[in-house]
Enzyme design. Sequence first.
Site, mmCIF file in Angstrom:
data_model
loop_
_atom_site.group_PDB
_atom_site.id
_atom_site.type_symbol
_atom_site.label_atom_id
_atom_site.label_comp_id
_atom_site.label_asym_id
_atom_site.label_seq_id
_atom_site.Cartn_x
_atom_site.Cartn_y
_atom_site.Cartn_z
ATOM 1 N N HIS A 42 33.951 42.260 52.889
ATOM 2 C CA HIS A 42 32.905 42.396 54.103
ATOM 3 C C HIS A 42 31.616 42.274 53.779
ATOM 4 O O HIS A 42 31.308 43.309 53.563
ATOM 5 C CB HIS A 42 33.553 43.360 55.001
ATOM 6 C CG HIS A 42 34.772 43.203 55.662
ATOM 7 N ND1 HIS A 42 35.457 44.165 56.488
ATOM 8 C CD2 HIS A 42 35.667 41.949 55.787
ATOM 9 C CE1 HIS A 42 36.600 43.772 56.986
ATOM 10 N NE2 HIS A 42 36.893 42.383 56.578
ATOM 11 N N ASN A 77 13.416 46.634 45.436
ATOM 12 C CA ASN A 77 14.656 45.920 44.875
ATOM 13 C C ASN A 77 14.463 44.307 45.235
ATOM 14 O O ASN A 77 14.199 43.805 46.240
ATOM 15 C CB ASN A 77 15.567 46.362 45.774
ATOM 16 C CG ASN A 77 17.061 45.681 45.598
ATOM 17 O OD1 ASN A 77 17.041 44.668 45.147
ATOM 18 N ND2 ASN A 77 18.100 46.310 46.270
ATOM 19 N N GLU A 130 25.281 43.929 38.276
ATOM 20 C CA GLU A 130 24.566 42.610 38.673
ATOM 21 C C GLU A 130 23.175 42.543 38.681
ATOM 22 O O GLU A 130 22.985 41.249 38.070
ATOM 23 C CB GLU A 130 24.869 42.662 40.198
ATOM 24 C CG GLU A 130 24.131 43.860 40.928
ATOM 25 C CD GLU A 130 24.608 43.812 42.140
ATOM 26 O OE1 GLU A 130 25.733 43.448 42.987
ATOM 27 O OE2 GLU A 130 23.870 44.403 43.139
HETATM 28 C C1 NOJ Z 1 25.326 43.097 46.605
HETATM 29 C C2 NOJ Z 1 26.513 43.807 45.766
HETATM 30 O O1 NOJ Z 1 26.292 44.843 45.339
HETATM 31 C C3 NOJ Z 1 27.476 42.882 44.858
HETATM 32 O O2 NOJ Z 1 28.451 43.464 44.362
HETATM 33 C C4 NOJ Z 1 27.678 41.534 45.940
HETATM 34 O O3 NOJ Z 1 28.499 40.634 45.122
HETATM 35 C C5 NOJ Z 1 26.930 41.118 46.512
HETATM 36 N N1 NOJ Z 1 25.833 41.851 47.321
HETATM 37 C C6 NOJ Z 1 27.102 40.207 47.830
HETATM 38 O O4 NOJ Z 1 27.842 40.605 48.438
HETATM 39 CA CA CA Z 2 23.984 46.291 45.148
#
Ligand code: NOJ
Ligand code: CA
Length: 711
Positions: free
Chosen positions: A413, A200, A507
């Site tokens: 959170h 990752n 993302e």
């Molecule tokens: C990884 C999460 O999958 C994503 O949705 C988030 O924006 C970031 N971490 C920051 O918390």
């Molecule tokens: Ca993630």
Amino acid sequence: MMFRRSVLLVLSAAAVLAFAACTATTDPMTATSPDGTLTIGVELQDGRPHYHVEADGDSLVAASPLGFELEEAPPLRDGFEVTETTQRTLDTTWTPAWGTQDTVRNHFVERTIRLRETEGPERRLDLVLRAYDDGVAFRYRWPEQNGLDSLRIASEDTQFDLTTDHTAWWIPDDYDNYEWVYRETPLSAIRDSAAAISYNSYLEEVDDGRPETTSKDDRPGTVNPPLTLRSPDADRYLALHEAALTDYSSMTLRADPETPTTLHTSLVPWPDGVKVKASVPHQTPWRVLQVADRPGGLIESHLLQNLNEPSKIEDPSWIEPMTYVGIWWGMHIDKYSWGRNGVHGATTERTKRYMDFAAEHDIDGVLVEGWNTGWETWLGGDEFNFTESYPDFDLQEVVEYGEEKGVALIGHHETGGDVPAYESQMDAAFDLYDEAGVPAIKTGYAGPIRPEGVHHHGQQMVNHYRRVVKMAAEHEIVLNVHEPVMATGIERTWPNMMTREGVRGMEYNAWDEPSPPSHDVTLPFTRMLAGPLDYTPGIFNLTPEETMPDHRVLTTLSKQLANMVVLYSPVQMAADLVENYEGEAAVEFIERVPADWSESYVLQARIGASITIARRARDSDAWYVGTTTNEEARTLDVPLDFLDDGQTYVAHIFEDTPEADYQDNPHAYRIRLGLVTARDTIEAALARSGGQAVILEPATAAEREEYDILE
Ligand code: NOJ
Ligand code: CA
């Protein structure tokens, strides 16, 4: 010992007699599904229990050994005798607080086989088998007993001898992360697969002085369930997973070095190498084999939920499915920052703007990430503060603003993996959101878990995640968990545990190698079998200029809409910047698509290639149909025979234009309207990595006048 054997004989004879009354073929060591097709049975081979599974007389799992190795105690696997077997049948229907179906039938035959060691400490172990029409399951149970009051499991030795080679869809085993592209290989090729395809990437970039979590590099040939399989003749589809993961560590599956179609259970360890620490009585999660004769059957099944306990939340009326937008994608494409070391995303002003948009477009919630202090040093050693807002974000003000407009604030959170810091602040953090009136929280564990050596998917974290679910329930708050442990159906017991990531989501397209067009057509048959997923679809600007040219979304816009139906989540995001929706006719689909369904059917499916899912809204008579394809353009028929007979519907079709293409022309879509009935078929002409999203609503008299019959 002689005495015990004869007791056993008497017991078995009595049992056989009792069962003979029901059916002449009932075997006291098996459970057969209500429809008679699936059988799971246990036999002792020289005192070692083995189980086997058959479907219509074909062997699906050949006799495979069961048992445990324990720390500081003899293994618990040999030298057993059967002391008793009992059977029960259940046939009930339950009503999920939310879901893909408004009622679920739970119909199974259960067999409990009680074992006792014939020598030594005479420890006892029960095996509970269940046969449903859509799969089988078994679990181990340690009853209360003298001489065994605690367990330290060194390994669970459950095996799955799958008898023949299958086509398999899988992600590599990783104790901390499920964010991988699924691979399609022969089952037998898992053994020789490199463990890590690549780590990752954002974890790789972590340079905070802490060692990386144990990489899976040293565990080749191991996968994370659910593992999806297709039989050699393509007449049977299987999925291997676990249900009701509670106070235990996650199961991964390791291919046998000699017989690669046999898989071994391999549990995620504690830092000291022990797999599970528990007191007796205790039980394992269910080991589950879903069975269907078509890929869509795996998706329509509720087996995992049925294997979980009924809801512990007596009055779930505060739990509401929702669609949401968020101050989120902006950070991933580098337009905004979480902290104040850039253009801060989570300002009061921007949150209000998102709330205005949500109110105008019938969207229920707004997620705000980066509202609390600590982000400038994310993963840099400092703690997040879960109760302190940045000065340009006023929590109370935005919640009240949203309340006036009927839009909920979704809190956030992000622990960064620092679980001790989070646990020390959790009470105050939940109190704050509860008092402010925040009904939903997204949590995150992006980074190696602290203390060092603890894994996301191990028993310690399984218990942490559950503590958070319980605390959230006490505050009447629902959860969307990122970097979670895999779903195992616990949403039946804890319906406030609504959705989770555990997937290579949208993302990645912003900052890593984009997911291939087949990815989101594979997820319904793999990750989605475990439970709802927060994939975050709904991107309209598929080539955002803020990102690098090689970071973009490899679909058409219509596929993004269709994914809001296909990729089920009761908390479903429309993930783009709100300005990218303004002025787009296609936003109407996002306005109207619900996140809660009374019926769902997979109309056609080829794993990794194409899928059509039809879902009926819970709060209206409207149906929503999503069809998607991989990198191949294709034209599919969508027969509407699921519609009510004798009713005319308005079909509102959002689809690729003939010129659309995910690479050159991803944005090109059109909207068609026309009248249809259950006797009609809609043609879905899909571009490469394209999609079609359809709303079917009963036509009013005026609409029957206004619209033509769909061409
Ligand atoms: C990884 C999460 O999958 C994503 O949705 C988030 O924006 C970031 N971490 C920051 O918390
Ligand atoms: Ca993630």
